[in-house]
Design a protein around this motif. Structure first.
Motif, PDB file in Angstrom:
ATOM      1  N   GLU A 199      13.149  54.309  68.463  1.00  0.00           N
ATOM      2  CA  GLU A 199      14.182  54.247  67.444  1.00  0.00           C
ATOM      3  C   GLU A 199      15.391  55.063  67.884  1.00  0.00           C
ATOM      4  O   GLU A 199      15.392  55.696  68.930  1.00  0.00           O
ATOM      5  CB  GLU A 199      13.643  54.791  66.120  1.00  0.00           C
ATOM      6  N   GLY A 200      16.398  55.072  67.047  1.00  0.00           N
ATOM      7  CA  GLY A 200      17.589  55.862  67.313  1.00  0.00           C
ATOM      8  C   GLY A 200      18.809  55.173  66.747  1.00  0.00           C
ATOM      9  O   GLY A 200      18.809  53.961  66.506  1.00  0.00           O
ATOM     10  N   GLY A 201      19.848  55.939  66.493  1.00  0.00           N
ATOM     11  CA  GLY A 201      21.095  55.386  65.995  1.00  0.00           C
ATOM     12  C   GLY A 201      22.215  56.380  66.209  1.00  0.00           C
ATOM     13  O   GLY A 201      21.983  57.510  66.669  1.00  0.00           O
ATOM     14  N   ALA A 202      23.428  55.991  65.895  1.00  0.00           N
ATOM     15  CA  ALA A 202      24.574  56.894  66.018  1.00  0.00           C
ATOM     16  C   ALA A 202      25.706  56.380  65.146  1.00  0.00           C
ATOM     17  O   ALA A 202      25.869  55.172  64.953  1.00  0.00           O
ATOM     18  CB  ALA A 202      25.045  57.011  67.463  1.00  0.00           C
ATOM     19  N   ALA A 203      26.475  57.310  64.597  1.00  0.00           N
ATOM     20  CA  ALA A 203      27.722  56.990  63.902  1.00  0.00           C
ATOM     21  C   ALA A 203      28.862  57.589  64.715  1.00  0.00           C
ATOM     22  O   ALA A 203      28.682  58.619  65.383  1.00  0.00           O
ATOM     23  CB  ALA A 203      27.710  57.559  62.486  1.00  0.00           C
ATOM     24  N   PHE A 204      30.029  56.951  64.673  1.00  0.00           N
ATOM     25  CA  PHE A 204      31.132  57.407  65.519  1.00  0.00           C
ATOM     26  C   PHE A 204      32.466  57.135  64.844  1.00  0.00           C
ATOM     27  O   PHE A 204      32.587  56.257  63.987  1.00  0.00           O
ATOM     28  CB  PHE A 204      31.090  56.737  66.900  1.00  0.00           C
ATOM     29  N   THR A 205      33.458  57.906  65.238  1.00  0.00           N
ATOM     30  CA  THR A 205      34.767  57.788  64.604  1.00  0.00           C
ATOM     31  C   THR A 205      35.845  58.373  65.495  1.00  0.00           C
ATOM     32  O   THR A 205      35.561  59.194  66.382  1.00  0.00           O
ATOM     33  CB  THR A 205      34.778  58.516  63.238  1.00  0.00           C
ATOM     34  N   ARG A 206      37.080  57.956  65.243  1.00  0.00           N
ATOM     35  CA  ARG A 206      38.231  58.553  65.920  1.00  0.00           C
ATOM     36  C   ARG A 206      38.834  59.667  65.078  1.00  0.00           C
ATOM     37  O   ARG A 206      39.725  60.375  65.533  1.00  0.00           O
ATOM     38  CB  ARG A 206      39.287  57.477  66.181  1.00  0.00           C
ATOM     39  N   GLN A 207      38.384  59.816  63.842  1.00  0.00           N
ATOM     40  CA  GLN A 207      38.980  60.776  62.915  1.00  0.00           C
ATOM     41  C   GLN A 207      38.163  62.070  62.882  1.00  0.00           C
ATOM     42  O   GLN A 207      36.983  62.059  62.530  1.00  0.00           O
ATOM     43  CB  GLN A 207      39.077  60.176  61.518  1.00  0.00           C
ATOM     44  N   SER A 208      38.815  63.177  63.214  1.00  0.00           N
ATOM     45  CA  SER A 208      38.118  64.459  63.297  1.00  0.00           C
ATOM     46  C   SER A 208      37.561  64.892  61.944  1.00  0.00           C
ATOM     47  O   SER A 208      36.497  65.525  61.873  1.00  0.00           O
ATOM     48  CB  SER A 208      39.047  65.541  63.848  1.00  0.00           C
TER      49      SER A 208
END
Length: 373
Positions: A199-208
């Protein structure tokens, strides 16, 4: 001929075995459970791959969507628009964090959100649009971004099926799927493009600001009234950090397989191969054909009888599931989603398929539809 599999993680493990075994040994030798350097290394690797400054790994894709949504700090009951043609888990996760799933129809060719349908369902209660990059191809992000800006909404990207896909806007600038909206998320479940073994996942963004909120949520285990205790396993992080170096290679191999399918079905009016949008690359997480609704189920059974696996994604439009209707939706509201649920069929798709296997699959598909055409 070897047995045909719907996907193949075992063969790919064999190819990467020396690197994966070395990563496994390094984790077990260090036992750095508290420092978790492998998790931080993978966070940096996926952020670099996606060309975003911030990425937060977590335990699975569902948690990654929760993390992305919680970072937006939307009031309870806020409406989130998502495609009626898609995985029920997405709608369930939206509802699970206290938000209200609202559905919109999809495009007949790309299977992704139709911006015109989205706009019809925007209300003062709407807080976000959730764009799913379906089967490996990007949603029309430029149009969805314009809607988000016009109505002051968040745009969330589901990249679980399109890791590595490239979007090209009117400015002709290339952007990775996941780096276009305000926040994105993905899953590393074994069937997904990165082909993890767990399993595994990630969230990501350009906004600090969003990144800081996600970090606080994962560190503190709490965001308001929602308990959040989700961390990517150190060993999985080490394995993923090896595999992400090869994601482009995986994608290119699937694209080559797709070309074989495309050529085989090119002359048939009874089998519609996946559409290639002009604005996005297609990494073919699934190779999903369309056939006549009255033929689809029989075709799947025919393939099974001849030892060819296939899958129907998704057999029930979300707006017609009782738990989400609440009297708001009825048959005919989203005709494209309803038609697709009756006519799509996903064929085996992975980088290890051989030409004799592909020929065998295509012959059986074409023979059946011609007989029933």
């Amino acid at each position: 001929m070897e047995d045909i599999k719907m996907t193949s993680t075992k063969a790919l493990y064999a190819k990467l075995k020396p690197e994966l075994d070395a990563a496994f040994s390094a984790v077990m030798a260090s036992m750095g459970m508290e420092e978790r350097p492998q998790v931080q290394a993978f966070a940096e690797s996926i952020a670099t791959h996606l060309q975003v400054p911030h990425a937060t790994p977590c335990a699975n894709g569902t948690d990654a969507l929760q993390l992305a949504l919680l970072s937006l700090q939307l009031p309870a009951g806020t409406e989130v628009i998502l495609p009626a043609f898609g995985h029920e888990a997405i709608a369930a996760t939206v509802a699970g964090v206290g938000l209200q799933p609202v559905f919109a129809d999809v495009d007949m060719q790309t299977f992704t959100l139709d911006p015109a349908s989205v706009e019809r369902y925007i209300t003062p209660a709407t807080g976000a649009i959730l764009a799913v990059h379906q089967f490996g191809q990007c949603a029309p992000m430029q149009e969805l971004l314009a809607l988000a800006q016009k109505y002051k909404l968040w745009l969330v990207e589901d990249v679980t099926q399109a890791l590595g896909a490239i979007y090209v806007g009117e400015d002709e600038k290339e952007r990775k799927a996941g780096a276009i909206g305000h926040v994105g998320y993905t899953s590393f479940f074994p069937t997904k493009p990165l082909l993890d073994s767990g399993e595994g996942g990630a969230a990501f963004t350009r906004q600090s600001e969003l990144a800081e909120r996600m970090l606080q949520i994962t560190r503190n285990g709490m965001d308001g009234k929602y308990t959040f205790n989700s961390r990517l396993d150190t060993l999985q992080a080490a394995m993923l950090d090896v595999k992400i170096k090869y994601v482009e290679e995986y994608n290119e191999a699937r694209q080559e397989i797709a070309r074989f399918y495309d050529n085989a079905f090119a002359e048939s009016e009874l089998v519609q191969a996946p559409h290639r949008a002009t604005y996005s690359s297609q990494i073919y997480h699934q190779y999903t054909i369309k056939v006549a609704p009255e033929v689809r189920n029989g075709l799947q059974q025919h393939l099974s009888d001849n030892f060819i696996p296939s899958a129907i994604y998704y057999p029930h439009p979300l707006h017609l599931l009782e738990k989400y209707t609440s009297g708001k939706y009825k048959p005919g509201d989203f005709p494209v989603a309803e038609l697709l649920s009756q006519s799509v069929l996903s064929l085996p798709m992975h980088s290890e398929l051989k030409e004799d296997q592909l020929g065998y699959i295509c012959r059986h598909v074409l023979t059946y539809v011609k007989q029933r055409g």
